[in-house]
Design a protein around this motif. Structure first.
Motif, PDB file in Angstrom:
ATOM      1  N   PRO A   1      -5.761  -6.709  12.655  1.00 58.13           N
ATOM      2  CA  PRO A   1      -7.086  -6.359  13.285  1.00 58.13           C
ATOM      3  C   PRO A   1      -7.945  -7.469  12.795  1.00 58.13           C
TER       4      PRO A   1
ATOM      5  N   GLY B   1     -12.226  -8.152  13.144  1.00 63.98           N
ATOM      6  CA  GLY B   1     -13.464  -8.038  13.442  1.00 63.98           C
ATOM      7  C   GLY B   1     -14.577  -9.217  13.614  1.00 63.98           C
ATOM      8  N   GLY B   2     -15.191  -9.489  12.607  1.00 60.77           N
ATOM      9  CA  GLY B   2     -16.120 -10.663  12.799  1.00 60.77           C
ATOM     10  C   GLY B   2     -15.396 -11.906  12.105  1.00 60.77           C
ATOM     11  N   GLY B   3     -14.309 -11.500  11.270  1.00 66.08           N
ATOM     12  CA  GLY B   3     -13.592 -12.618  10.479  1.00 66.08           C
ATOM     13  C   GLY B   3     -14.495 -13.343   9.497  1.00 66.08           C
ATOM     14  N   THR B   4     -15.326 -12.454   8.765  1.00 71.88           N
ATOM     15  CA  THR B   4     -15.952 -12.789   7.627  1.00 71.88           C
ATOM     16  C   THR B   4     -15.404 -12.658   6.298  1.00 71.88           C
ATOM     17  N   GLY B   5     -14.436 -11.658   6.335  1.00 73.65           N
ATOM     18  CA  GLY B   5     -13.672 -11.612   5.074  1.00 73.65           C
ATOM     19  C   GLY B   5     -13.576 -12.851   4.181  1.00 73.65           C
TER      20      GLY B   5
ATOM     21  N   GLN C   1      -8.359 -11.872   4.538  1.00 70.01           N
ATOM     22  CA  GLN C   1      -7.878 -10.490   4.925  1.00 70.01           C
ATOM     23  C   GLN C   1      -7.596 -10.235   6.508  1.00 70.01           C
TER      24      GLN C   1
ATOM     25  N   SER D   1     -24.295  -8.593   3.539  1.00 66.38           N
ATOM     26  CA  SER D   1     -25.129  -9.639   3.664  1.00 66.38           C
ATOM     27  C   SER D   1     -24.905 -10.477   4.799  1.00 66.38           C
ATOM     28  N   THR D   2     -23.465 -10.149   5.667  1.00 71.18           N
ATOM     29  CA  THR D   2     -23.284 -10.779   6.823  1.00 71.18           C
ATOM     30  C   THR D   2     -23.708  -9.866   8.074  1.00 71.18           C
TER      31      THR D   2
ATOM     32  N   THR E   1     -18.636  -6.862  11.802  1.00 71.87           N
ATOM     33  CA  THR E   1     -18.388  -5.668  12.535  1.00 71.87           C
ATOM     34  C   THR E   1     -18.646  -4.609  11.683  1.00 71.87           C
TER      35      THR E   1
ATOM     36  N   SER F   1     -16.881  -3.461   0.493  1.00 75.43           N
ATOM     37  CA  SER F   1     -17.152  -2.565  -0.471  1.00 75.43           C
ATOM     38  C   SER F   1     -18.483  -2.147  -0.630  1.00 75.43           C
ATOM     39  N   ALA F   2     -19.512  -2.987  -0.594  1.00 76.58           N
ATOM     40  CA  ALA F   2     -20.694  -2.650  -0.953  1.00 76.58           C
ATOM     41  C   ALA F   2     -21.817  -3.543  -0.596  1.00 76.58           C
TER      42      ALA F   2
ATOM     43  N   ILE G   1      -8.505   1.404  13.085  1.00 77.60           N
ATOM     44  CA  ILE G   1      -9.456   2.327  13.042  1.00 77.60           C
ATOM     45  C   ILE G   1     -10.732   1.935  14.531  1.00 77.60           C
TER      46      ILE G   1
HETATM   47  C1  FAD Z   1     -21.500 -15.250   3.445  1.00 80.01           C
HETATM   48  C2  FAD Z   1     -20.657 -13.759   3.153  1.00 80.01           C
HETATM   49  C3  FAD Z   1     -21.426 -12.810   2.613  1.00 80.01           C
HETATM   50  C4  FAD Z   1     -20.712 -11.503   2.595  1.00 80.01           C
HETATM   51  N1  FAD Z   1     -21.237 -10.558   1.941  1.00 80.01           N
HETATM   52  C5  FAD Z   1     -20.644  -9.154   1.848  1.00 80.01           C
HETATM   53  C6  FAD Z   1     -21.422  -8.283   0.925  1.00 80.01           C
HETATM   54  O1  FAD Z   1     -22.425  -8.138   0.830  1.00 80.01           O
HETATM   55  N2  FAD Z   1     -20.709  -7.073   0.860  1.00 80.01           N
HETATM   56  C7  FAD Z   1     -19.323  -6.902   1.135  1.00 80.01           C
HETATM   57  O2  FAD Z   1     -18.652  -5.692   0.913  1.00 80.01           O
HETATM   58  N3  FAD Z   1     -18.817  -8.022   1.588  1.00 80.01           N
HETATM   59  C8  FAD Z   1     -19.124  -9.104   1.914  1.00 80.01           C
HETATM   60  N4  FAD Z   1     -18.646 -10.351   2.423  1.00 80.01           N
HETATM   61  C9  FAD Z   1     -17.213 -10.019   2.937  1.00 80.01           C
HETATM   62  C10 FAD Z   1     -17.343  -9.457   4.358  1.00 80.01           C
HETATM   63  O3  FAD Z   1     -18.267 -10.237   5.317  1.00 80.01           O
HETATM   64  C11 FAD Z   1     -17.227  -8.263   4.597  1.00 80.01           C
HETATM   65  O4  FAD Z   1     -16.161  -7.422   4.127  1.00 80.01           O
HETATM   66  C12 FAD Z   1     -17.575  -7.592   6.165  1.00 80.01           C
HETATM   67  O5  FAD Z   1     -18.040  -6.561   6.503  1.00 80.01           O
HETATM   68  C13 FAD Z   1     -16.367  -7.841   7.157  1.00 80.01           C
HETATM   69  O6  FAD Z   1     -16.590  -7.550   8.528  1.00 80.01           O
HETATM   70  P1  FAD Z   1     -15.750  -8.467   9.487  1.00 80.01           P
HETATM   71  O7  FAD Z   1     -16.236  -7.705  10.823  1.00 80.01           O
HETATM   72  O8  FAD Z   1     -15.956  -9.901   9.474  1.00 80.01           O
HETATM   73  O9  FAD Z   1     -14.239  -8.185   9.144  1.00 80.01           O
HETATM   74  P2  FAD Z   1     -13.028  -9.018   9.387  1.00 80.01           P
HETATM   75  O10 FAD Z   1     -13.104 -10.193   8.317  1.00 80.01           O
HETATM   76  O11 FAD Z   1     -12.821  -9.443  10.680  1.00 80.01           O
HETATM   77  O12 FAD Z   1     -11.921  -8.171   8.654  1.00 80.01           O
HETATM   78  C14 FAD Z   1     -11.763  -7.744   7.455  1.00 80.01           C
HETATM   79  C15 FAD Z   1     -10.835  -6.705   7.117  1.00 80.01           C
HETATM   80  O13 FAD Z   1     -10.622  -5.591   7.847  1.00 80.01           O
HETATM   81  C16 FAD Z   1      -9.662  -5.388   8.935  1.00 80.01           C
HETATM   82  N5  FAD Z   1     -10.081  -4.871  10.082  1.00 80.01           N
HETATM   83  C17 FAD Z   1     -11.350  -5.560  10.826  1.00 80.01           C
HETATM   84  N6  FAD Z   1     -11.409  -4.422  11.799  1.00 80.01           N
HETATM   85  C18 FAD Z   1     -10.309  -3.374  11.553  1.00 80.01           C
HETATM   86  C19 FAD Z   1     -10.157  -2.237  12.413  1.00 80.01           C
HETATM   87  N7  FAD Z   1     -11.090  -1.706  13.449  1.00 80.01           N
HETATM   88  N8  FAD Z   1      -9.350  -1.222  12.052  1.00 80.01           N
HETATM   89  C20 FAD Z   1      -8.688  -1.811  10.842  1.00 80.01           C
HETATM   90  N9  FAD Z   1      -8.694  -2.712  10.093  1.00 80.01           N
HETATM   91  C21 FAD Z   1      -9.472  -3.644  10.627  1.00 80.01           C
HETATM   92  C22 FAD Z   1      -9.120  -6.872   8.993  1.00 80.01           C
HETATM   93  O14 FAD Z   1      -7.628  -6.879   9.366  1.00 80.01           O
HETATM   94  C23 FAD Z   1      -9.284  -7.410   7.779  1.00 80.01           C
HETATM   95  O15 FAD Z   1      -8.150  -7.018   6.912  1.00 80.01           O
HETATM   96  C24 FAD Z   1     -19.450 -11.371   2.676  1.00 80.01           C
HETATM   97  C25 FAD Z   1     -18.459 -12.491   3.178  1.00 80.01           C
HETATM   98  C26 FAD Z   1     -19.396 -13.579   3.450  1.00 80.01           C
HETATM   99  C27 FAD Z   1     -18.536 -14.858   4.158  1.00 80.01           C
END
Ligand code: FAD
Length: 460
Positions: free
Chosen positions: A78, A80-84, A88, A141-142, A147, A156-157, A208
């Motif tokens: 899965p 979302g925004g790919g910011t992990g 991940q 912060s993203t 997403t 996590s926080a 989810i």
């Molecule tokens: C500049 C920067 C700042 C950040 N700041 C924070 C911060 O303040 N706090 C924090 O906790 N993290 C932070 N992160 C990490 C990341 O941004 C967060 O975890 C963010 O919320 C991930 O969201 P995403 O939509 O990009 O998820 P993605 O990177 O797309 O996915 C994250 C994980 O979730 C899984 N996933 C996504 N959607 C689903 C779904 N619907 N069902 C099941 N699994 C799913 C994916 O397989 C992947 O393993 C930061 C990262 C960067 C690059």
């Protein structure tokens, strides 16, 4: 688990009518996240990509895709925004990327809660919630790129955690609706403590599709910067802000060495000063300013959302958490970072020792948050990267001094943030993903070795 030989024609026939692409450029782009923060992960993951990207628009389409993946034994990652940060959302063994970003419906906003699909951008969700006079309890912060489903699954926080605790604290996430990876997928709803079965599971144990989150009345947060000559003054000011009767949404302390990375803030974060970036409620601004002075500092910026946007300055939250690391990396790719927790209450002795021993390699950055009601301080220091051996030498030294370092340079849950295999999540995986098709290799190093073969090195 070579995925080239899978029955892609059978799979495509089963998901007929659902959007997908196998255009190499898009597939490669959607197979990446921010793993490149870590030179170690960059080496391992940069050549891992999926076979195709599938973009369901409804839960019914997710169920169709899940059924087809189970039938043809196709791995699913899965996204979302790919910011992990830890790879991940990077598929280790090909298969499909399940792009959730078309699932953006808000289903209900009530007093104190919101129910929505999981592919919605957090900024869009929070903006919609504000129309009802409420706001999300916390976000990464993203906010503008991530997403809500990705935050719950990978984060996590974040901003708001100093007020409301971390995601795993009771009551913050109220329910998760999950589609299982089976020939006949089931829907499982998790509530209360059961949410931990799928929170921060990296998409390894179910998809989810919907979730319900708690809300609070909205506050007109102001983005504040306070400046100090000494780093200890800045940390002590942060500690003084940790009070129930203060309206504070963010307290992020950064070393004066970060000023070089913030071109747009030179007037309010000049060279030579340590800074505390905060989000402060209108009723607390006066006390915030007075407390800064008491700790030998002064407030150089205080603007609300509208004012900061008009001034074309970055909001405080984009100078906090892992955005701090990003600001540095934009200028100089030789930096990376560590994630350090301290025995509480915080004793600066470990940081003093680390600074004396590794001052040229480390730039200090601390965040305040609450966990189970208690205020905590943790660190996300920048680290000058030379070799993996040096990085792990510095990690070991922190640990000798009593700190816990959560390894940001591995892609597995067990060896990274959780520090252990979580039996509750693994039991739920057996139920929700009986064929082990979800984000294979991410639960633990042992699973990665089993999935990838050989030494577990993720290079294809
Ligand atoms: C500049 C920067 C700042 C950040 N700041 C924070 C911060 O303040 N706090 C924090 O906790 N993290 C932070 N992160 C990490 C990341 O941004 C967060 O975890 C963010 O919320 C991930 O969201 P995403 O939509 O990009 O998820 P993605 O990177 O797309 O996915 C994250 C994980 O979730 C899984 N996933 C996504 N959607 C689903 C779904 N619907 N069902 C099941 N699994 C799913 C994916 O397989 C992947 O393993 C930061 C990262 C960067 C690059």
């Amino acid at each position: 688990m070579p995925t080239e030989t899978l029955n892609w024609a059978g799979f495509l026939s089963d998901i007929e009518g659902i959007a997908f692409t196998d255009a190499p450029q898009t597939v490669k782009l959607k197979s990446r996240d921010y793993f490149w923060y870590s030179p170690i992960l960059n080496q391992k993951l940069r050549k891992c990509w999926a076979h195709m990207v599938v973009s369901p628009k409804t839960e019914a389409e997710v169920i169709t895709v899940a059924a087809a993946c189970a039938k043809w034994r196709i791995p699913v990652t899965p996204r979302g925004g790919g910011t992990g940060n830890y790879g991940q959302a990077v598929p280790l063994v090909g298969g499909i990327i399940l792009d959730m970003t078309q699932m953006t419906r808000i289903l209900e906003i009530g007093t104190g809660f919101i129910r929505c699909e999981t592919g919605i951008l957090i900024a869009d969700l929070d903006d919609a919630v504000h129309v009802s006079g409420q706001e999300l309890l916390m976000w990464p912060s993203t906010r503008s790129q991530a997403t809500i489903g990705g935050f719950i699954s990978g984060g996590s926080a974040g901003i708001g955690s100093v007020r409301h605790g971390v995601l795993r604290d009771d009551g913050n996430v109220r329910s998760l609706r999950i589609v299982t990876l089976e020939e006949t997928p089931r829907i499982i709803t998790l509530e209360g403590p059961d949410i931990q079965k799928a929170h921060h599971a990296y998409g390894t144990n179910g998809i989810i599709t919907e979730l319900e989150l708690a809300l609070q009345p909205a506050v007109d947060w102001h983005h504040g910067i306070a400046l100090f000559d000494e780093y200890t003054q800045a940390v002590q000011f942060g500690e003084a802000l940790c009070r129930e009767d203060y309206d504070i949404y963010l307290i992020s302390v950064v070393d004066k060495g970060f000023a070089q990375f913030y071109d747009k803030l030179t007037d309010v974060f000049p060279e030579g000063k340590h800074a505390v970036f905060s989000m402060v409620g209108p009723d607390t601004i006066e006390a915030f300013t007075a407390d800064a002075a008491t700790h030998g500092g002064h407030v150089s910026l205080m603007m609300n959302d509208t004012e900061i946007e008009q001034a074309k300055l970055p909001p405080a939250y984009e100078c906090s958490y892992n955005h701090t690391t990003l600001q540095a990396l934009k200028k100089d790719r030789s930096w990376t970072y560590l994630q350090v927790a301290y025995p509480q209450p915080y004793d600066p002795a470990a940081d003093t020792t680390m600074l004396a021993e590794y001052g040229d390699d480390l730039l200090r950055h601390h965040e305040f948050a609450r966990e189970r009601g208690e205020y905590q301080l943790f660190a996300i220091p920048l680290l000058k990267f030379t070799t993996a051996e040096k990085l792990y030498e510095i990690t070991a030294r922190y640990e000798e001094l009593g700190c816990t370092v959560f390894d940001a340079h591995v892609y597995t849950i067990a060896e990274g943030g959780m520090k252990q295999v979580d039996p509750v999540q693994m039991a739920f995986k057996a139920e929700a993903d009986p064929y082990g098709l979800m984000n294979p290799g991410k639960t633990s190093e042992a699973e990665a070795v089993a999935v990838l073969g050989g030494s577990g090195d993720a290079l294809p």
